[in-house]
Design a protein around this motif. Structure first.
Motif, mmCIF file in Angstrom:
data_model
loop_
_atom_site.group_PDB
_atom_site.id
_atom_site.type_symbol
_atom_site.label_atom_id
_atom_site.label_comp_id
_atom_site.label_asym_id
_atom_site.label_seq_id
_atom_site.Cartn_x
_atom_site.Cartn_y
_atom_site.Cartn_z
ATOM 1 N N TRP A 89 -0.682 8.945 4.316
ATOM 2 C CA TRP A 89 0.084 7.769 3.875
ATOM 3 C C TRP A 89 -0.857 6.761 3.223
ATOM 4 O O TRP A 89 -0.611 5.571 3.221
ATOM 5 C CB TRP A 89 0.887 7.151 5.012
ATOM 6 N N TRP A 90 -1.934 7.280 2.660
ATOM 7 C CA TRP A 90 -2.920 6.416 2.013
ATOM 8 C C TRP A 90 -2.654 6.353 0.504
ATOM 9 O O TRP A 90 -3.300 7.031 -0.293
ATOM 10 C CB TRP A 90 -4.314 6.956 2.279
ATOM 11 N N ALA A 91 -1.709 5.499 0.125
ATOM 12 C CA ALA A 91 -1.244 5.508 -1.263
ATOM 13 C C ALA A 91 -1.813 4.384 -2.122
ATOM 14 O O ALA A 91 -1.823 4.492 -3.351
ATOM 15 C CB ALA A 91 0.285 5.448 -1.278
ATOM 16 N N GLY A 151 -7.069 -0.316 -0.124
ATOM 17 C CA GLY A 151 -8.244 0.208 0.577
ATOM 18 C C GLY A 151 -8.020 1.626 1.083
ATOM 19 O O GLY A 151 -8.971 2.412 1.190
ATOM 20 N N GLU A 152 -6.771 1.947 1.429
ATOM 21 C CA GLU A 152 -6.487 3.298 1.944
ATOM 22 C C GLU A 152 -6.706 4.335 0.840
ATOM 23 O O GLU A 152 -7.327 5.375 1.044
ATOM 24 C CB GLU A 152 -5.050 3.359 2.477
ATOM 25 N N LYS A 153 -6.209 4.024 -0.348
ATOM 26 C CA LYS A 153 -6.387 4.922 -1.496
ATOM 27 C C LYS A 153 -7.874 4.996 -1.876
ATOM 28 O O LYS A 153 -8.388 6.073 -2.216
ATOM 29 C CB LYS A 153 -5.534 4.390 -2.661
ATOM 30 N N GLY A 179 2.997 1.790 5.738
ATOM 31 C CA GLY A 179 1.971 1.571 6.755
ATOM 32 C C GLY A 179 2.190 2.398 8.012
ATOM 33 O O GLY A 179 3.324 2.600 8.442
ATOM 34 N N ALA A 180 1.072 2.875 8.577
ATOM 35 C CA ALA A 180 1.063 3.644 9.830
ATOM 36 C C ALA A 180 1.928 4.904 9.748
ATOM 37 O O ALA A 180 2.360 5.433 10.766
ATOM 38 C CB ALA A 180 1.493 2.777 11.012
ATOM 39 N N GLY A 181 2.206 5.348 8.538
ATOM 40 C CA GLY A 181 2.967 6.590 8.374
ATOM 41 C C GLY A 181 4.455 6.424 8.635
ATOM 42 O O GLY A 181 5.163 7.398 8.911
ATOM 43 N N ALA A 200 -3.264 13.348 11.013
ATOM 44 C CA ALA A 200 -2.644 13.203 12.338
ATOM 45 C C ALA A 200 -3.593 12.408 13.226
ATOM 46 O O ALA A 200 -4.806 12.614 13.178
ATOM 47 C CB ALA A 200 -2.378 14.565 12.950
ATOM 48 N N HIS A 201 -3.046 11.506 14.022
ATOM 49 C CA HIS A 201 -3.891 10.694 14.905
ATOM 50 C C HIS A 201 -4.399 11.507 16.091
ATOM 51 O O HIS A 201 -3.621 12.237 16.728
ATOM 52 C CB HIS A 201 -3.084 9.514 15.457
ATOM 53 N N ALA A 202 -5.667 11.327 16.401
ATOM 54 C CA ALA A 202 -6.241 11.965 17.587
ATOM 55 C C ALA A 202 -5.527 11.454 18.830
ATOM 56 O O ALA A 202 -5.067 10.313 18.872
ATOM 57 C CB ALA A 202 -7.727 11.626 17.682
ATOM 58 N N ALA A 247 -8.067 7.278 15.723
ATOM 59 C CA ALA A 247 -8.806 8.106 14.767
ATOM 60 C C ALA A 247 -7.848 8.937 13.925
ATOM 61 O O ALA A 247 -6.901 9.520 14.446
ATOM 62 C CB ALA A 247 -9.778 9.035 15.509
ATOM 63 N N ASP A 248 -8.081 8.943 12.626
ATOM 64 C CA ASP A 248 -7.352 9.832 11.726
ATOM 65 C C ASP A 248 -8.061 11.176 11.725
ATOM 66 O O ASP A 248 -9.297 11.228 11.632
ATOM 67 C CB ASP A 248 -7.373 9.268 10.296
ATOM 68 N N SER A 249 -7.272 12.239 11.828
ATOM 69 C CA SER A 249 -7.897 13.559 11.738
ATOM 70 C C SER A 249 -7.047 14.440 10.828
ATOM 71 O O SER A 249 -5.901 14.105 10.520
ATOM 72 C CB SER A 249 -8.043 14.172 13.137
ATOM 73 N N LYS A 299 -15.295 2.920 2.289
ATOM 74 C CA LYS A 299 -14.176 2.307 1.543
ATOM 75 C C LYS A 299 -12.929 2.111 2.385
ATOM 76 O O LYS A 299 -11.975 1.474 1.936
ATOM 77 C CB LYS A 299 -13.801 3.228 0.351
ATOM 78 N N LYS A 300 -12.881 2.676 3.603
ATOM 79 C CA LYS A 300 -11.631 2.692 4.364
ATOM 80 C C LYS A 300 -11.569 1.610 5.439
ATOM 81 O O LYS A 300 -10.537 1.392 6.053
ATOM 82 C CB LYS A 300 -11.468 4.100 4.994
ATOM 83 N N GLY A 301 -12.702 0.931 5.704
ATOM 84 C CA GLY A 301 -12.719 -0.106 6.740
ATOM 85 C C GLY A 301 -13.035 0.444 8.116
ATOM 86 O O GLY A 301 -13.301 -0.304 9.049
ATOM 87 N N PRO A 307 1.010 2.681 18.948
ATOM 88 C CA PRO A 307 1.582 2.901 17.605
ATOM 89 C C PRO A 307 0.705 3.765 16.706
ATOM 90 O O PRO A 307 1.189 4.305 15.710
ATOM 91 C CB PRO A 307 1.734 1.483 17.041
ATOM 92 N N HIS A 308 -0.571 3.911 17.056
ATOM 93 C CA HIS A 308 -1.461 4.751 16.253
ATOM 94 C C HIS A 308 -1.891 6.006 17.024
ATOM 95 O O HIS A 308 -2.976 6.545 16.812
ATOM 96 C CB HIS A 308 -2.654 3.943 15.748
ATOM 97 N N GLY A 309 -1.003 6.428 17.939
ATOM 98 C CA GLY A 309 -1.064 7.776 18.484
ATOM 99 C C GLY A 309 -2.129 8.124 19.499
ATOM 100 O O GLY A 309 -2.044 9.177 20.116
HETATM 101 C C1 BGC Z 1 -3.898 4.876 10.188
HETATM 102 C C2 BGC Z 1 -4.803 4.205 9.191
HETATM 103 C C3 BGC Z 1 -3.964 3.417 8.202
HETATM 104 C C4 BGC Z 1 -3.032 2.471 8.931
HETATM 105 C C5 BGC Z 1 -2.133 1.627 8.053
HETATM 106 C C6 BGC Z 1 -2.926 3.893 10.784
HETATM 107 O O1 BGC Z 1 -1.994 4.547 11.612
HETATM 108 O O2 BGC Z 1 -4.630 5.479 11.215
HETATM 109 O O3 BGC Z 1 -5.583 5.150 8.528
HETATM 110 O O4 BGC Z 1 -4.801 2.724 7.326
HETATM 111 O O5 BGC Z 1 -2.202 3.227 9.780
HETATM 112 O O6 BGC Z 1 -1.368 2.397 7.197
#
Ligand code: BGC
Length: 421
Positions: free
Chosen positions: A41-43, A46-48, A75-77, A99-101, A307-309, A341-343, A377-379
């Protein structure tokens, strides 16, 4: 940008609006294709920029394959996860997806949707490259199913320095009382809604940050592992304080994604926003320099992590290309290019701080010494069913402010979706 027929149909079926799907019908990957469809969902912003960094390394290291962008904005998928669920159900997985760890990844593993990557971990020397705690969050029954790209921090308070200065605020608050005093100063200086806020999952984040301050990290962890009750007086107190906090936020919050709330901060209409550290990258990508950050007041040295994986779904059309993508994600070069670049910070422990912006350098130092807690919310703390139940309970609370009803809904969600005693 055209939508493929398949994705457009799914979007209509869910009645959702999403801005970007970069996979057009002429680009459909197929058997024997060189294309690797990477679903995230990095469109934008900073995500892109982070994704582009990773793609740059993939292009060099996996020259025989071609990156196909399957990003679904939100945001957040919030939109992507629905599209993905539908595709998995129809046996039409992308070659790889984000997918979130933690518990969220376990959803896919338990549904038998992912390939075991244990052999690749050995082949690529990944087994000792990541912290043991993170590996544990990616492993089920001794098998490991994804490659982590990063560590994000969720409990960060971002600020507009000029707005703070105008209200005479010169130091970051470290307690909730101090934070409320600063919010009052901001209101007195003419900022009507000093704390910018968005919809459901962003409200979950703010409430969790408050819970960490109220309960401390150990009891907060207990909310997710079943050792802390959701029915206690301390939760009633946290919800009551959260209700007070909402009076400092924008009333149109339920229609806002995190980037809309971020815009209030950039435009000087708000002073603060609680958000994960993808906000650092996004503010940088948008050229906004006048920002500060601190850990959410009262959180002390707690690092709320996620964590994004990336995974190899069963039935992926281009398994070889996906493996090359996963190797890139797990490599030191890939992690540096992406995280700068992703923070976020590298999940690998052997990537140096050179080339990282000041925020991430500070986060890398904190990560080594802080007390870690997960995020629902971030798994990292809870499965998608539980996330959904909490999100809708908080959405309802945002309009009715009924403390007892929210507590009851949170307790029911934990009983239904949390660990069974
Ligand atoms: C993701 C991040 C993303 C954020 C906002 C989170 O769930 O782990 O990579 O930047 O959502 O979209």
């Amino acid at each position: 940008m055209r939508l493929s027929r398949r994705v457009a149909a799914v979007a209509v079926a869910f009645g959702t609006m999403f801005a970007t799907v970069a996979c057009s019908s002429s680009e459909e990957p197929g058997e024997g294709s060189k294309k690797v469809e990477v679903f995230t969902w990095w469109a934008d912003g900073g995500e892109k920029a982070g994704l582009d960094g990773l793609v740059g390394v993939f292009k060099t290291d996996c020259a025989g394959f071609e990156f196909l962008n399957g990003a679904v904005a939100g945001g957040a998928g919030s939109n992507a996860k629905q599209v993905l669920a539908s595709r998995l159900q129809q046996n039409d997985p992308p070659d790889t997806f984000q997918a979130h760890a933690g518990a969220e990844l376990s959803d896919y593993i338990n549904d038998d949707q992912l390939e075991d990557l244990s052999a690749q971990y050995t082949e690529w020397g990944l087994t000792n490259a990541f912290p043991k705690g993170l590996i544990d969050n990616l492993t089920v029954d001794g098998k490991i199913y994804s490659v982590p790209a990063n560590i994000h921090r969720a409990n960060v308070l971002w600020s507009n320095k000029t707005v703070l200065a105008k209200a005479g605020i010169t130091k970051d608050a470290t307690t909730l009382d101090g934070f409320f005093a600063d919010l009052d100063k901001l209101k007195a200086s003419g900022v009507a809604a000093p704390l910018a806020l968005g919809k459901d999952w962003t409200q979950q984040m703010l409430f969790e940050a408050l819970l960490i301050s109220k309960l401390g990290p150990e009891k907060f962890n207990g909310l997710w592992n079943g050792t802390t009750s959701w029915t206690g007086a301390d939760i009633t107190d946290a919800i009551t304080t959260y209700k007070r906090l909402l009076t400092y936020t924008n009333k149109d919050r339920d229609t806002f994604d995190w980037t809309d709330a971020e815009k209030l901060l950039m435009d000087g209409k708000a002073a603060y926003q609680l958000m994960g550290d993808w906000e650092a990258a996004d503010l940088d990508a948008k050229g906004f320099k006048d920002y500060g950050w601190s850990v959410f007041p009262g959180n002390g040295n707690t690092f709320q992590w996620l964590a994004d994986s990336f995974v190899l779904p069963k039935g992926a059309k281009n398994a070889d290309g996906t493996k090359c993508w996963l190797k890139t994600v797990g490599s030191a070069t890939g992690q540096a290019a992406f995280n700068q670049k992703k923070g976020s910070i590298p999940a690998r422990t052997d990537v140096g701080t050179d080339g990282f912006p000041a925020y991430q350098q500070a986060a890398m130092a904190d990560w080594k010494t802080a007390t870690q807690v997960p995020s629902c919310p971030h798994g990292s703390a809870c499965a998608q069913t539980w996330q959904g139940a909490v999100g809708s309970a908080q959405g309802k609370f945002s309009s009715d402010g009924d403390v007892a009803a929210l507590q009851k809904a949170l307790a029911s969600a934990a009983a239904e979706f949390g660990p069974k005693k």
